[in-house]
Design an enzyme around this catalytic site. Structure first.
Site, PDB file in Angstrom:
ATOM      1  N   GLU A  27       0.875  -1.256   0.164  1.00 48.92           N
ATOM      2  CA  GLU A  27      -0.308   0.046  -0.032  1.00 48.92           C
ATOM      3  C   GLU A  27       0.877   1.311  -0.150  1.00 48.92           C
ATOM      4  O   GLU A  27       2.250   1.131   0.156  1.00 48.92           O
ATOM      5  CB  GLU A  27      -0.810   0.022   1.273  1.00 48.92           C
ATOM      6  N   LYS A 159      -4.265  -1.449  14.010  1.00 49.20           N
ATOM      7  CA  LYS A 159      -3.295  -0.557  14.933  1.00 49.20           C
ATOM      8  C   LYS A 159      -3.798  -0.569  16.568  1.00 49.20           C
ATOM      9  O   LYS A 159      -4.921  -0.444  16.671  1.00 49.20           O
ATOM     10  CB  LYS A 159      -3.224   0.764  14.328  1.00 49.20           C
TER      11      LYS A 159
HETATM   12  N1  PSU Z   1      -0.871   0.795   9.203  1.00 47.58           N
HETATM   13  C1  PSU Z   1       0.199   1.807   9.285  1.00 47.58           C
HETATM   14  N2  PSU Z   1       0.306   3.048   8.796  1.00 47.58           N
HETATM   15  C2  PSU Z   1      -0.772   3.431   7.965  1.00 47.58           C
HETATM   16  C3  PSU Z   1      -1.871   2.560   8.079  1.00 47.58           C
HETATM   17  C4  PSU Z   1      -1.948   1.376   8.630  1.00 47.58           C
HETATM   18  O1  PSU Z   1       1.146   1.141   9.885  1.00 47.58           O
HETATM   19  O2  PSU Z   1      -0.550   4.630   7.784  1.00 47.58           O
HETATM   20  C5  PSU Z   1      -3.125   3.223   7.073  1.00 47.58           C
HETATM   21  C6  PSU Z   1      -3.500   2.185   6.242  1.00 47.58           C
HETATM   22  O3  PSU Z   1      -3.439   2.524   4.832  1.00 47.58           O
HETATM   23  C7  PSU Z   1      -5.033   1.895   6.380  1.00 47.58           C
HETATM   24  C8  PSU Z   1      -5.251   3.489   6.991  1.00 47.58           C
HETATM   25  O4  PSU Z   1      -5.564   1.386   5.596  1.00 47.58           O
HETATM   26  O5  PSU Z   1      -4.329   3.553   7.613  1.00 47.58           O
HETATM   27  C9  PSU Z   1      -6.508   3.159   7.804  1.00 47.58           C
HETATM   28  O6  PSU Z   1      -6.980   4.692   7.891  1.00 47.58           O
HETATM   29  P1  PSU Z   1      -8.878   4.734   8.325  1.00 47.58           P
HETATM   30  O7  PSU Z   1      -8.779   4.332   9.667  1.00 47.58           O
HETATM   31  O8  PSU Z   1      -8.919   6.444   8.097  1.00 47.58           O
HETATM   32  O9  PSU Z   1      -9.647   3.937   7.324  1.00 47.58           O
END
Ligand code: PSU
Ligand code: MN
Length: 302
Positions: A27, A159
């Site tokens: 990603e 996370k």
């Molecule tokens: N995990 C990480 N760093 C990140 C993310 C996940 O270690 O930056 C990112 C991923 O791209 C994930 C996003 O899809 O955060 C989720 O964001 P949201 O909660 O706004 O959907």
């Protein structure tokens, strides 16, 4: 299968797919929004290298000038790492990024959508999005996308900033099978344990590949989530983690940080507050996950 006006699949990735060789999707939100400069570009390069060393072809996914790109050149990685104002592209942002011809970094949800349509089967990331803590039901679009995309997704759980028990329940409800890679508990991103059970333990790439093949044979549409704990030695001390997290959550609430800005804000604040410990853990687990994903992708081709 993919419209060439909308998609651009890199030559090397196209050749690997045609020859039935192992390919791993990566990603790009983690590059543009998840990690600070200059670690973001260094990490993006290291992840591609880790995939190669394990015998697979890396395919970082992003939107560039409104085109859905699968496999990036080094200059394109730099552009995502260094430019200001790169859009964070989740599923709902895909049409607007394309319509406006913008540059965007794809989240887990955005990457799943693009990579699966380009014919990729394995994807490595750090931590998936999930159900956020707090009153508002802020649920990452990563979850429904996992429920409807039959890829193998390697990560270190969700996370730690999230509501992990709720996220775990969500995955169960929507039929996402969760494997523990060398572990019996769902990893909690910065730490190795969460107290939440996985559905099955896998101890080798072949073990994980067997479950992915069974999923395919059954025609089930959900992703197989392979969860890998952060490497020992990089785990963040539990109390330091809790302290930096509760402070980050409080500051986010006070400043009214919500929506797509919330996750990047929490990650950056915790890294600052923990003296870089969460950042070191994040980079270590990303690299480890890229390697495991490549090993699984190779096992799937055998
Ligand atoms: N995990 C990480 N760093 C990140 C993310 C996940 O270690 O930056 C990112 C991923 O791209 C994930 C996003 O899809 O955060 C989720 O964001 P949201 O909660 O706004 O959907
Ligand atoms: Mn959200």
């Amino acid at each position: 299968m993919t419209d060439e006006n909308l998609f651009h699949v890199a030559e090397e990735v196209r050749a690997a797919l045609d020859a039935g060789r192992a390919v791993v999707a990566l990603e790009s939100t983690v590059i543009s929004h998840g990690l600070p400069r200059p670690q973001n570009l260094e990490t993006a390069r290291r992840l591609e290298q880790a995939v190669r060393e394990a015998g697979a072809v890396p395919a970082t996914v992003a939107v560039l000038g409104g085109r859905l790109c699968v496999g990036l050149e080094d200059a394109q990685l730099s552009r995502l790492a260094e430019a200001d104002g790169v859009l964070k592209v989740s599923r709902r942002d895909l049409p607007l990024a394309v319509a406006r011809g913008e540059d965007g970094a794809t989240t887990v949800a955005g990457t799943l959508w693009v990579a699966s349509r380009a014919g990729l089967r394995v994807f490595a990331t750090g931590g998936i999005g999930g159900v956020h803590r707090g009153q508002l039901p802020d649920v990452s679009a990563d979850l429904p996308e996992l429920a409807r995309t039959p890829m193998t997704v390697v990560c270190s759980g969700a996370k730690s900033v999230l509501d992990l028990p709720s996220t775990r329940e969500w995955l169960e409800t929507y039929g996402v099978c969760v494997l523990g890679y060398g572990c019996d508990e769902l990893p909690a991103f910065y730490t190795r344990r969460s107290g939440l059970a996985v559905d099955l333990r896998a101890d080798s790439p072949a073990d994980a590949a067997r479950v992915a093949r069974a999923r395919d044979a059954l025609g089930l549409e959900a992703a197989l989530l392979v969860t890998v704990p952060v490497p020992e030695g990089f785990e963040v001390d539990e109390s330091l983690m809790e302290e930096s997290l509760s402070e980050a959550l409080a500051v986010a609430a006070e400043r009214g940080v919500t929506g797509r800005d919330l996750t990047p804000f929490l990650l950056a604040h915790m890294s600052w507050r923990s003296g870089g410990a969460t950042l070191r853990a994040n980079v270590a687990l990303l690299e480890n996950n890229a390697r495991v994903a490549a090993e699984i992708a190779v096992a799937l081709q055998n």
